[in-house]
Design a protein around this motif. Structure first.
Motif, PDB file in Angstrom:
ATOM      1  N   THR A   1      43.016  -7.222  12.703  1.00  0.00           N
ATOM      2  CA  THR A   1      43.243  -8.397  11.863  1.00  0.00           C
ATOM      3  C   THR A   1      43.582  -8.008  10.428  1.00  0.00           C
ATOM      4  O   THR A   1      43.997  -8.844   9.632  1.00  0.00           O
ATOM      5  CB  THR A   1      42.014  -9.317  11.845  1.00  0.00           C
ATOM      6  OG1 THR A   1      40.883  -8.569  11.353  1.00  0.00           O
ATOM      7  CG2 THR A   1      41.721  -9.858  13.238  1.00  0.00           C
ATOM      8  N   SER A   2      43.395  -6.731  10.077  1.00  0.00           N
ATOM      9  CA  SER A   2      43.635  -6.275   8.711  1.00  0.00           C
ATOM     10  C   SER A   2      44.129  -4.836   8.732  1.00  0.00           C
ATOM     11  O   SER A   2      43.730  -4.039   9.602  1.00  0.00           O
ATOM     12  CB  SER A   2      42.355  -6.374   7.877  1.00  0.00           C
ATOM     13  OG  SER A   2      42.507  -5.736   6.635  1.00  0.00           O
TER      14      SER A   2
ATOM     15  N   SER B   1      41.022 -16.730   8.258  1.00  0.00           N
ATOM     16  CA  SER B   1      40.536 -15.692   7.353  1.00  0.00           C
ATOM     17  C   SER B   1      41.369 -15.516   6.093  1.00  0.00           C
ATOM     18  O   SER B   1      40.870 -15.039   5.080  1.00  0.00           O
ATOM     19  CB  SER B   1      40.482 -14.345   8.096  1.00  0.00           C
ATOM     20  OG  SER B   1      41.768 -14.008   8.602  1.00  0.00           O
TER      21      SER B   1
ATOM     22  N   THR C   1      37.699 -21.427  10.024  1.00  0.00           N
ATOM     23  CA  THR C   1      37.658 -20.186  10.814  1.00  0.00           C
ATOM     24  C   THR C   1      38.787 -19.239  10.432  1.00  0.00           C
ATOM     25  O   THR C   1      38.778 -18.071  10.828  1.00  0.00           O
ATOM     26  CB  THR C   1      37.759 -20.468  12.330  1.00  0.00           C
ATOM     27  OG1 THR C   1      39.076 -20.979  12.644  1.00  0.00           O
ATOM     28  CG2 THR C   1      36.710 -21.475  12.778  1.00  0.00           C
TER      29      THR C   1
END
Length: 256
Positions: free
Chosen positions: A249-250, A100, A98
């Motif tokens: 997340t980015s 990334s 899970t």
């Protein structure tokens, strides 16, 4: 020292490692495993096919496979006990799949990885507590919770990878840099004489990786005092993101 026993042990380890090549192991093909089954009165065993290709990230795959080989060849685990423990590894693997970010497990800070795994276990109805002990000390009862075996295992995996990479991981891939260990000279001023650059508080992790790449390039082009100011700005920006955009997340999700 009994040299015969030492010779037999080395021979056993050598013969075992011959069967532990590749990402899929068929335990019944290993003579030592068959011997352990024959010597086991209950004749019970766990999984007989160990498939590391279940791990999506090839770097994770190698790190975990190397850890298992070390556990087996050092005698910390037997093939028979490992065949029972494989179910535990598959739970860890499903969690790792899970995540990334590619690369090593060390891309993830230790506590962050453990906390994420504990949440994963809770979300999937696995216990995070393996045992609760009550100890009486000076007429006072104290309760101690022992983490579940799955948490204990992922701790050991991380610590193994950390120990293995400690001497080989490049300084610029660590979360805390000793600038004097970088492969180029840095002239520090008297006012900015500190040796370390600490990236641990820069989140999310994708931002931390980008920040390391940026700072590494800046160190080659700018004065150290300027780079220290850059680090301060990056940390402030990271704090802003964590306070206002925790879902990010980015950096690709950030626009003007």
């Amino acid at each position: 020292m009994n040299t015969n026993n030492l010779s037999n042990k080395n021979s056993s380890v050598t013969s075992l490692t011959e069967y532990l090549e590749g990402d899929i192991w068929y335990l019944p093909q290993i003579p030592l495993f068959r011997q352990l089954i024959d010597n086991n009165k209950k004749k019970n065993y766990g999984q007989t096919v160990i498939d590391f290709t279940l791990i999506d990230n090839p770097v994770f795959r190698k790190e975990i496979r190397d850890y298992v080989i070390e556990e087996l060849t050092s005698g910390h685990k037997s093939l028979l006990s490992f065949s029972h423990d494989w179910y535990r590894f598959k739970i860890i693997i499903r969690y790792l799949n899970t995540l990334s970010i590619g690369g090593s497990l060390l891309q993830y800070p230790y506590q962050e990885l453990l906390q994420g795994f504990s949440r994963y276990l809770t979300d999937h109805n696995y216990s995070t507590i393996g045992q609760v002990r009550v100890v009486v000390e000076t007429q006072t009862k104290k309760t101690y919770s022992i983490p579940a075996d799955k948490i204990y295992e992922i701790r050991r995996i991380y610590q193994y990878v950390q120990k293995k990479h400690k001497k080989t991981i490049p300084e610029w891939e660590k979360d805390i840099w000793d600038v004097e260990a970088l492969p180029f000279h840095i002239e520090k001023s008297k006012s900015r004489n500190r040796r370390t650059l600490n990236f641990t508080k820069i989140l999310p992790l994708s931002f931390r990786i980008a920040a390391k790449q940026y700072i590494l390039a800046r160190l080659k082009l700018r004065k150290y005092s300027t780079v220290c100011d850059d680090m301060k700005a990056l940390k402030e920006f990271s704090l802003f993101l964590q306070s206002n955009y925790r879902e990010l997340t980015s950096l690709e999700q950030v626009d003007r």
